[in-house]
Design a protein around this motif. Structure first.
Motif, short mmCIF file in Angstrom:
data_model
loop_
_atom_site.label_atom_id
_atom_site.label_comp_id
_atom_site.label_asym_id
_atom_site.label_seq_id
_atom_site.Cartn_x
_atom_site.Cartn_y
_atom_site.Cartn_z
N UNK A 91 0.84 -1.20 0.00
CA UNK A 91 0.00 0.00 0.00
C UNK A 91 0.87 1.25 0.00
N UNK A 92 1.92 1.26 0.83
CA UNK A 92 2.82 2.42 0.91
C UNK A 92 3.53 2.66 -0.42
N UNK A 93 4.03 1.59 -1.03
CA UNK A 93 4.74 1.72 -2.31
C UNK A 93 3.80 2.26 -3.38
N UNK A 94 2.58 1.73 -3.43
CA UNK A 94 1.61 2.17 -4.43
C UNK A 94 1.25 3.64 -4.24
N UNK A 95 1.02 4.05 -2.99
CA UNK A 95 0.69 5.46 -2.73
C UNK A 95 1.84 6.38 -3.10
N UNK A 96 3.07 5.95 -2.83
CA UNK A 96 4.23 6.78 -3.15
C UNK A 96 4.40 6.91 -4.65
N UNK A 97 4.19 5.83 -5.37
CA UNK A 97 4.28 5.87 -6.84
C UNK A 97 3.24 6.84 -7.39
N UNK A 98 2.01 6.75 -6.87
CA UNK A 98 0.95 7.64 -7.33
C UNK A 98 1.27 9.10 -7.10
N UNK A 99 2.01 9.38 -6.03
CA UNK A 99 2.35 10.77 -5.70
C UNK A 99 3.62 11.25 -6.41
N UNK A 100 4.41 10.32 -6.95
CA UNK A 100 5.74 10.68 -7.46
C UNK A 100 5.85 10.71 -8.98
N UNK A 101 5.01 9.97 -9.67
CA UNK A 101 5.16 9.87 -11.13
C UNK A 101 3.91 10.43 -11.81
N UNK A 102 4.10 11.06 -12.98
CA UNK A 102 2.94 11.64 -13.67
C UNK A 102 1.98 10.60 -14.24
N UNK A 103 2.50 9.43 -14.58
CA UNK A 103 1.66 8.38 -15.16
C UNK A 103 2.05 7.04 -14.53
N UNK A 104 1.19 6.51 -13.70
CA UNK A 104 1.51 5.26 -13.01
C UNK A 104 0.91 4.04 -13.70
N UNK A 105 0.39 4.21 -14.90
CA UNK A 105 -0.34 3.12 -15.56
C UNK A 105 0.54 1.91 -15.85
#
Length: 336
Positions: free
Chosen positions: A250-264
């Protein structure tokens, strides 16, 4: 107040079992119940029906309740009676409960003991009773539950392969967030790390995907988020993460969502599942895309079948904890 609540919950469980046809079987101070299955297949020992059972710390815990439900289902489907003994985390009650189960013709039982070493003497003095223990191989037990870490690694690469094929991704790096115990060479988790890493490396062979050997052992969820950020900054090609519990995922996913413009294109896998993990897997905007969910009742059922194996054949094998791969293909089955 907590103690009163736990006692009330245990009493509620006992009343629930009684309402379902179970009957009290002990005056030892613990809670015992007996459920009858179709007796056609029962084995007779000394003129009495043989039983299988479980001796657990507390049925107020969901894990222990589900394990016992699985054992009872295995018993019912195969014509056995089952006896469930809840010793309320009291070692004295545990020991008296084990003797009570022996006196009631329980010939094989599952044990989740608060003091496993204290149960060892019972197991060695009742060699005719097959004991399968939760997660520990204590002197006297016949078998125990184990985690299948190779299977866990295979579930990760299966879900990752589906993701990259669906997204048309042909290359990228894989990183991992490990439990702190994975750094201890005397721990089973260290072996688990090696097995999972080898499975990932084997999958990458002959492709443009690669595993970046990592020594990341987050201390908590906040640390997991910080480490994820460090990984993303150090190697922008790393887009796939194996996380050795649900909170790190959950933490890794949230951080990715906050850090990259496109997490797809990003992919995070959690080695455990819960309602929050399921919610994120169902959310297309989240990079948490898969998990290995432990079907506890199914594990209990497999334990029950090994208890029956002992009664009928005098043999008992270890039981691998049963985990199901959950991703976008079946997430609808897990969302409440």
């Amino acid at each position: 107040m907590k103690k009163v609540f736990m006692c009330l919950l245990s009493l509620t469980m006992l009343l629930t079992l009684s309402a379902c046809g179970a009957s009290p079987a002990s005056d030892s101070g613990g809670n015992a119940s007996v459920s009858s299955g179709d007796t056609e297949g029962n084995t007779e020992i000394g003129g009495a029906k043989s039983k299988i059972g479980a001796c657990v710390m507390s049925l107020s815990y969901d894990f222990q309740l589900k394990m016992c439900n699985g054992i009872e289902r295995a018993a019912a489907e195969n014509g056995y009676e089952s006896m469930i003994y809840d010793f309320n985390a009291d070692t004295e009650l545990m020991l008296s409960g084990l003797e009570m189960m022996a006196d009631n013709d329980v010939k094989a039982l599952y044990g989740l003991f608060s003091a496993p070493e204290a149960a060892s003497d019972f197991m060695k003095s009742h060699e005719d009773i097959g004991v399968l223990m939760q997660g520990q191989n204590i002197d006297g037990c016949r078998a125990y539950t184990v985690n299948d870490y190779k299977k866990l690694g295979e579930q990760f690469v299966e879900a990752l392969e589906y993701h990259v094929n669906e997204k048309g991704i042909t290359d990228g790096g894989i990183a991992a967030l490990w439990l702190d115990n994975c750094s201890n060479k005397d721990s089973d988790y260290y072996t688990a790390k090696q097995v999972i890493e080898q499975t990932i490396t084997d999958w990458c062979e002959g492709t443009e995907f690669y595993y970046a050997p990592s020594e990341y052992y987050p201390k908590d969820e906040e640390n997991a988020a910080n480490i994820t950020s460090q990984i993303l900054n150090a190697d922008p090609n790393i887009k796939f993460f194996f996380c050795f519990n649900n909170s790190y995922g959950i933490s890794a996913s949230n951080e990715i969502g906050a850090s990259v413009p496109d997490s797809s294109v990003y992919f995070v896998f959690a080695s455990e599942g819960d309602e929050e993990v399921f919610r994120l897997i169902a959310d297309e905007a989240s990079s948490l895309r898969a998990c290995a969910y432990a079907n506890v009742e199914e594990s209990g059922y497999l334990v029950g079948m090994q208890l029956i194996n002992w009664v009928e054949n005098g043999e008992m094998e270890n039981v691998a904890v049963y985990k199901e791969l959950v991703d976008s293909r079946n997430i609808a089955d897990y969302i409440k």
